[in-house]
Design a protein around this motif. Structure first.
Motif, PDB file in Angstrom:
ATOM      1  N   SER A   2      -6.779 -81.080  -9.351  1.00 32.66           N
ATOM      2  CA  SER A   2      -7.720 -79.973  -9.461  1.00 32.66           C
ATOM      3  C   SER A   2      -8.095 -79.739 -10.917  1.00 32.66           C
ATOM      4  O   SER A   2      -7.337 -80.149 -11.962  1.00 32.66           O
ATOM      5  CB  SER A   2      -6.873 -78.740  -9.123  1.00 32.66           C
ATOM      6  OG  SER A   2      -7.645 -77.516  -9.336  1.00 32.66           O
ATOM      7  N   PRO A   6      -2.639 -74.224 -13.118  1.00 36.62           N
ATOM      8  CA  PRO A   6      -1.940 -73.611 -12.127  1.00 36.62           C
ATOM      9  C   PRO A   6      -1.713 -72.055 -12.265  1.00 36.62           C
ATOM     10  O   PRO A   6      -1.514 -71.548 -11.417  1.00 36.62           O
ATOM     11  CB  PRO A   6      -0.580 -74.151 -12.008  1.00 36.62           C
ATOM     12  CG  PRO A   6      -0.477 -75.160 -13.221  1.00 36.62           C
ATOM     13  CD  PRO A   6      -1.928 -75.473 -13.550  1.00 36.62           C
ATOM     14  N   HIS A  31       0.214 -73.971 -19.196  1.00 38.57           N
ATOM     15  CA  HIS A  31      -0.311 -74.209 -17.640  1.00 38.57           C
ATOM     16  C   HIS A  31      -1.317 -73.135 -17.217  1.00 38.57           C
ATOM     17  O   HIS A  31      -1.589 -73.082 -16.152  1.00 38.57           O
ATOM     18  CB  HIS A  31       0.678 -74.441 -16.734  1.00 38.57           C
ATOM     19  CG  HIS A  31       1.707 -75.566 -16.832  1.00 38.57           C
ATOM     20  ND1 HIS A  31       2.552 -75.842 -17.780  1.00 38.57           N
ATOM     21  CD2 HIS A  31       1.595 -76.771 -16.288  1.00 38.57           C
ATOM     22  CE1 HIS A  31       2.889 -77.290 -17.787  1.00 38.57           C
ATOM     23  NE2 HIS A  31       2.367 -77.697 -16.808  1.00 38.57           N
ATOM     24  N   ARG A 192       5.859 -65.826  -7.514  1.00 40.88           N
ATOM     25  CA  ARG A 192       5.399 -66.431  -6.250  1.00 40.88           C
ATOM     26  C   ARG A 192       5.941 -65.243  -5.039  1.00 40.88           C
ATOM     27  O   ARG A 192       5.139 -65.139  -4.112  1.00 40.88           O
ATOM     28  CB  ARG A 192       6.347 -67.538  -5.871  1.00 40.88           C
ATOM     29  CG  ARG A 192       6.265 -68.326  -4.439  1.00 40.88           C
ATOM     30  CD  ARG A 192       6.947 -69.430  -4.485  1.00 40.88           C
ATOM     31  NE  ARG A 192       6.365 -70.337  -3.214  1.00 40.88           N
ATOM     32  CZ  ARG A 192       7.279 -70.077  -2.130  1.00 40.88           C
ATOM     33  NH1 ARG A 192       8.321 -69.122  -1.859  1.00 40.88           N
ATOM     34  NH2 ARG A 192       6.750 -70.678  -1.087  1.00 40.88           N
ATOM     35  N   LEU A 362       2.616 -82.305 -13.530  1.00 40.15           N
ATOM     36  CA  LEU A 362       2.191 -81.938 -12.264  1.00 40.15           C
ATOM     37  C   LEU A 362       0.837 -82.884 -11.844  1.00 40.15           C
ATOM     38  O   LEU A 362      -0.113 -82.763 -12.327  1.00 40.15           O
ATOM     39  CB  LEU A 362       1.973 -80.361 -12.203  1.00 40.15           C
ATOM     40  CG  LEU A 362       2.916 -79.467 -12.809  1.00 40.15           C
ATOM     41  CD1 LEU A 362       2.232 -78.056 -12.644  1.00 40.15           C
ATOM     42  CD2 LEU A 362       4.046 -79.638 -11.908  1.00 40.15           C
ATOM     43  N   GLU A 364      -1.205 -82.747  -9.298  1.00 45.15           N
ATOM     44  CA  GLU A 364      -2.290 -82.041  -8.687  1.00 45.15           C
ATOM     45  C   GLU A 364      -2.963 -80.941  -9.690  1.00 45.15           C
ATOM     46  O   GLU A 364      -4.010 -80.902  -9.869  1.00 45.15           O
ATOM     47  CB  GLU A 364      -2.173 -81.511  -7.585  1.00 45.15           C
ATOM     48  CG  GLU A 364      -2.009 -82.415  -6.387  1.00 45.15           C
ATOM     49  CD  GLU A 364      -2.972 -83.556  -6.136  1.00 45.15           C
ATOM     50  OE1 GLU A 364      -4.134 -82.969  -6.284  1.00 45.15           O
ATOM     51  OE2 GLU A 364      -2.457 -84.617  -5.955  1.00 45.15           O
ATOM     52  N   THR A 365      -2.108 -80.311 -10.376  1.00 47.02           N
ATOM     53  CA  THR A 365      -2.451 -79.304 -11.537  1.00 47.02           C
ATOM     54  C   THR A 365      -1.912 -79.592 -12.903  1.00 47.02           C
ATOM     55  O   THR A 365      -1.175 -78.658 -13.385  1.00 47.02           O
ATOM     56  CB  THR A 365      -2.288 -77.744 -10.684  1.00 47.02           C
ATOM     57  OG1 THR A 365      -0.785 -77.699 -10.506  1.00 47.02           O
ATOM     58  CG2 THR A 365      -3.118 -77.989  -9.565  1.00 47.02           C
TER      59      THR A 365
END
Length: 405
Positions: A2, A6, A31, A192, A362, A364-365
């Protein structure tokens, strides 16, 4: 992979300073979080005045220490002791997801910027404080920084030779690893949870307690009744195990022998010296009659080797070994450069400056260093006008009064 970072969309009101606090907010900024560092022109962050300085010239925007801890952030200057400055800080909190502070307990409350004040303007705020020894207990008001926290937390007491005073870790280790990264994980966990429940959270990270996690095995041994003391470079499961001199000035190689096979390989690399065949000198571990005698023999054998050649030869033979590098050698290290660890960023005052890249990836991100450390107050006007809604005339009036700048 992506293209979206993130933590895009997360805003952090960053009241931290010195070492541990800014290193907490740095990975968030790298990030994607919009980390807005709240500073003062009358009482600047102490590490803005700490060496090393670019080209050896001191200045609040020339500290390499500050720069490496504050990439990807914005800086605003507010007078938090003025009523209007406090109002602007609360307004910023109301537009933020996270508030972070590592001041002495009670400081933010006295400024009218404590957790209850923040909740009043942002009910789902994630609010983190990093008091040295916690907000309660007989030592709550003790002040400290990395060195004193390492001493109080038992870390320094385990470093050095048993017959000599502790030597420390050579750096304020609690500021660089356990405290900021424990705090970063706590913030991410709270975000989260908020995403799932809609509820904010207050986080207290006592830096002393965070630091004691570093010496967990020693604490368990002490709790079991064993005396725990400094052991220099010794390891109960390895011998030889230490840092040994090599040819040249202040050149060293670290070596650890954990198995019989590694011992035989070490002996072969060192040219099978006579002492290695003596009874009692054939196995690693706790069966050595005198570890210091062994260290002296190994040191004599390594002293004629070039450090990198010895490390390469031992590594090729299966023996854990590495050159002891200085800072200049680390910058030229082929492994770090192959992995793109060093990043050169253009700083408004320091010019091209080297920064540490993010040490974890990371898939993916992935994050990245989105910009150099900010010049003091570089973003005050933009934040006040674009985020807090001041008009240009209001801003200029407050700037003239020293409330912003």
């Amino acid at each position: 992979m992506s293209s979206r970072l993130p933590l895009e969309g997360v805003r952090v009101a960053d009241f931290t300073w010195v070492g541990a606090g800014p290193f907490l907010t740095k990975p968030l900024a790298d990030h994607g979080a919009d980390v807005i560092k709240i500073e003062s022109r009358t009482r600047t962050d102490p590490i803005r005045s700490m060496a090393p300085f670019r080209d050896g010239r001191p200045g609040p925007n020339r500290s390499g220490y500050f720069a490496n801890r504050n990439s990807s952030k914005r800086s605003v200057c507010l007078d938090l002791k003025s009523p209007r400055g406090k109002e602007l800080a609360l307004d910023l909190m109301a537009r933020s997801d996270v508030v972070a502070s590592n001041f002495t307990p009670g400081t933010m409350d006295r400024l009218g910027l404590g957790y209850q004040d923040a909740v009043a303007v942002k009910p789902d705020i994630v609010y983190l404080e990093m008091p040295m020894q916690g907000n309660t207990g007989p030592h709550r008001d003790f002040r400290g920084y990395g060195l004193t926290i390492a001493a109080a937390g038992g870390l320094l007491g385990l470093t050095g030779h048993p017959e000599r005073p502790p030597v420390g870790t050579g750096t304020n280790y609690p500021d660089h690893v356990p405290n900021p990264l424990h705090a970063a994980v706590a913030v991410l966990a709270a975000l989260r949870r908020r995403r799932r429940t809609g509820q904010g959270q207050y986080i207290e990270l006592a830096q002393l307690e965070s630091t004691t996690n570093v010496i967990g095995p020693a604490l368990l041994a002490a709790a079991a009744g064993r005396r725990v003391d400094r052991s220099a470079n010794e390891d109960g499961a390895a011998a030889p195990h230490g840092v040994y001199p090599c040819a040249g000035e202040d050149r060293w190689c670290a070596v650890g022998v954990f198995t019989d096979q590694q011992w035989q390989a070490l002996v072969e690399v060192l040219g099978a010296p006579e002492w290695a065949a003596k009874p009692g000198h054939t196995t690693p571990g706790g069966r050595w009659a005198a570890r210091r005698e062994l260290d002296a023999l190994v040191a004599d054998a390594t002293s004629t080797w070039e450090a990198s050649e010895l490390a390469d030869a031992l590594s090729a033979a299966g023996v854990p070994a590495a050159v002891v590098s200085d800072a200049a050698q680390i910058l030229a290290d082929p492994q770090l450069n192959a992995r793109d660890h060093w990043k050169t960023l253009e700083h408004p005052e320091m010019g091209s400056s080297v920064y540490d890249n993010i040490p974890y990836r990371l898939s993916e991100t992935p994050g990245h260093l989105r910009g150099p450390a900010p010049v003091l107050g570089a973003d005050t006007r933009d934040v006040c006008l674009d985020l807090l809604g001041l008009t240009p005339d209001e801003y200029e009036h407050l700037a003239a009064q020293g409330v912003v700048g």
